[in-house]
Design a protein around this motif. Sequence first.
Motif, mmCIF file in Angstrom:
data_model
loop_
_atom_site.group_PDB
_atom_site.id
_atom_site.type_symbol
_atom_site.label_atom_id
_atom_site.label_comp_id
_atom_site.label_asym_id
_atom_site.label_seq_id
_atom_site.Cartn_x
_atom_site.Cartn_y
_atom_site.Cartn_z
ATOM 1 N N ASN A 380 0.837 -1.137 0.106
ATOM 2 C CA ASN A 380 0.238 0.177 0.253
ATOM 3 C C ASN A 380 1.353 1.195 0.018
ATOM 4 O O ASN A 380 0.272 2.451 -0.665
ATOM 5 N N GLU A 381 1.903 1.168 0.831
ATOM 6 C CA GLU A 381 2.685 2.218 1.128
ATOM 7 C C GLU A 381 3.654 2.730 -0.697
ATOM 8 O O GLU A 381 3.115 4.253 -0.584
ATOM 9 N N ARG A 382 4.076 1.487 -0.913
ATOM 10 C CA ARG A 382 4.965 1.496 -2.516
ATOM 11 C C ARG A 382 3.721 2.133 -3.474
ATOM 12 O O ARG A 382 3.828 3.306 -4.207
ATOM 13 N N GLU A 383 2.463 1.521 -3.610
ATOM 14 C CA GLU A 383 1.000 2.158 -4.485
ATOM 15 C C GLU A 383 0.789 3.288 -4.124
ATOM 16 O O GLU A 383 0.737 4.556 -4.740
ATOM 17 N N ALA A 384 1.059 4.013 -2.744
ATOM 18 C CA ALA A 384 0.635 5.344 -2.816
ATOM 19 C C ALA A 384 1.524 6.164 -2.735
ATOM 20 O O ALA A 384 1.819 7.705 -3.322
ATOM 21 N N ARG A 385 3.153 4.811 -2.968
ATOM 22 C CA ARG A 385 4.161 6.862 -3.456
ATOM 23 C C ARG A 385 4.091 6.969 -4.540
ATOM 24 O O ARG A 385 4.287 7.879 -5.688
ATOM 25 N N THR A 386 3.124 6.112 -5.517
ATOM 26 C CA THR A 386 3.542 5.704 -6.890
ATOM 27 C C THR A 386 2.890 6.911 -7.207
ATOM 28 O O THR A 386 2.832 7.183 -8.256
ATOM 29 N N LYS A 387 1.180 6.404 -6.538
ATOM 30 C CA LYS A 387 0.361 6.831 -7.159
ATOM 31 C C LYS A 387 0.411 9.295 -7.042
ATOM 32 O O LYS A 387 -0.160 9.806 -7.791
ATOM 33 N N LYS A 562 -1.989 -7.186 -11.248
ATOM 34 C CA LYS A 562 -1.838 -6.206 -11.070
ATOM 35 C C LYS A 562 -2.296 -5.563 -12.306
ATOM 36 O O LYS A 562 -2.334 -3.763 -12.133
ATOM 37 N N ASN A 563 -1.647 -4.960 -13.747
ATOM 38 C CA ASN A 563 -2.129 -4.466 -14.715
ATOM 39 C C ASN A 563 -2.975 -4.106 -14.478
ATOM 40 O O ASN A 563 -3.803 -3.214 -14.868
ATOM 41 N N PHE A 564 -3.996 -4.875 -14.256
ATOM 42 C CA PHE A 564 -5.502 -5.006 -14.536
ATOM 43 C C PHE A 564 -6.208 -4.193 -13.051
ATOM 44 O O PHE A 564 -7.210 -2.889 -13.365
ATOM 45 N N ASP A 572 0.945 4.849 -13.451
ATOM 46 C CA ASP A 572 1.904 4.532 -14.730
ATOM 47 C C ASP A 572 1.185 3.720 -15.597
ATOM 48 O O ASP A 572 -0.018 3.155 -15.212
ATOM 49 N N SER A 573 1.391 4.203 -17.205
ATOM 50 C CA SER A 573 0.194 3.672 -18.025
ATOM 51 C C SER A 573 1.386 1.773 -18.092
ATOM 52 O O SER A 573 2.446 1.697 -17.539
#
Length: 645
Positions: A380-387, A562-564, A572-573
Amino acid sequence: MLQKSALIAALAFALGFTGPAEALGPQFDSAATRTVPASYPAKNPSLDADPNEGAKEVTIGVINVNEPGYRSEFISPTLIQLSRALPSYHFRVLEIPAYQSASVIAGHRPDFVIGPSDIFYTLTNSLGAQALATRKTVWAKDGGYSVGSAVVVRSDRKDLESIQDLKGKSVAASLPDSLGGWLALAGYLKQAGYDPKTFFSRVSYRTFEYPDVMENVVDGKTDAGVLTACELEAAEKAGLIETGVLRVVSPHADSLLQCRHTTALYPDNVFGALNFTRPELVKAVSVALLTMPDQRSFSWQVAGQLNTVGDLYKTLGMGPFAPKPLTFKDVLIKYRWIFAGVALLIFILVMNEMRLRTLVRKRTSDLTAALSENERLSENEREARTKLSVLERNSLVSHLSSMIAHELKQPLATIMNYCEVMSLTLEDLSPSNPTLEKATDAVNREAHRMTDIVDRVRGYAREKKSAHKPVDLASVVTAAVENFRHYEEYRKYSPELLISAVPGAVISGDPLELEILLINLMKNAARAMKSETRRPLQVSVRTVDQYVFLSVEDAGPKLDDKNFRRLTEASDSTDPAGLGLGLGIVRGIADAHGALMTVKHAEPHGVIFEFRFDRVNETPEPDPAIHPESNPNPTSEPSTGAADE
């Protein structure tokens, strides 16, 4: 010292009967007096010969013992008395080895048995023998207390004063099954708390008490010797050994026996009947024995005190008290509490092992759950950083787009002015040029369209909402599909288009923004379907009650989870060459129109983007922007799309 010549003469005298056979009486068969092996036949013609016609035969089994004068001074007088008292019977002797007494008696079935009290006691249990009389020697006051053991040492051994002093010493004895020669001493040691097997450092068993045991002690070969009580006194009286050379250790002082002895006393030899002997014969023989005159060295008295032999056997665990081979059932019964304890211990260990395994599984499960939770939080932390990174990049792109849109405003205005000038110039030309006029109108129209797009971009940057009006979504789809055919993605991949749009699907929105939404989705779908030729790119519009549904379905590859998931989030695209802004624009337009966007898997592969709009019951106004004419110059360079990301 020991007189060997006298000893040899005494032994020769003791091992045979004295006098001729006639001295035994006319009814006594001396030829029958011989050692009979266990396999000796029960009936033998030479033994069955009856010298007196009509005499009844009586067999007496004599158990051999190593006692000097046993035959001449004990067996012979007894048989003579029986022959004289019972002349109607013919008495024959069956000699029985001591170590085979039970088997020989069971095989030959003699009427009576004469033997040591310890052997006779075993016969009472195995063959039902009954004691009739007990021998009483001249040394004893009572025949029931006549036999014991005397432990002798050399008189000069001052270090050996008691039985305790003999612990760890060597000793000589006659035979291990002799009552006076060993068993009485073994019982004495057992009752004193010692183990007869380990009390002495060495036990040397000899055949005879005379001269073997005495010689061992006198010559110093052993520290002590075990003699039957009264044997030492008899040897001294007969002159076979000097008086005082040997002495008895721990002698008993009692009136039961005139001889020195170390142990308790037991019955002497027993005359008994077997359970198959005729009762009238038992009565006659008993009377004859008990009325026999006293002899020079012994007399017969009523049998008794065999219970003391039983106590001795019980103490030593011999005879009927010997441990029997344990069966499996006996082992279970004997050690049932031990087995129960072991079973309980095993049960406790098993339960404890199960408890430990349960605890380990629980702790492992808790640890796994904690690790999974940590991984989830990390993800979640990685996704939050990505977002956050995507949002920051989108913000930067938004600012750049606003700057670019601002800079494009002036060139576009200039292009439109030149188009107006060209239109006026073309009106003055004669003859007119329709192709040039049409091209000028197309350039002017596209310039106005680009101006509208630039205004929308600047409006997004300023977060300015566009004015919505009733729009027929089917018309928007038609215009978007027509414009999509001019884009590079369509020219490059040429996807098959399948359009299904019902008329009358009116919603409230901005036609240009909706067209941009559709073009972005179709471009992404065309790139995803670059290798798919069997399924078309589908765009459909349908109405259900108060809702209008717009869907775009591609036949691209099957996406993993993951990609879905990235399709539905700000990220990211999924295209390595993309900036990740296309779907962001789509989401922004959908949110601006109050539409619910849903992303689903298509079967067997691909993705479906579906938007649910609120339906309005109003008539849409005609909008030239969504009814463009065909491209007048199909050979021109493909557009990169002002609505592209």
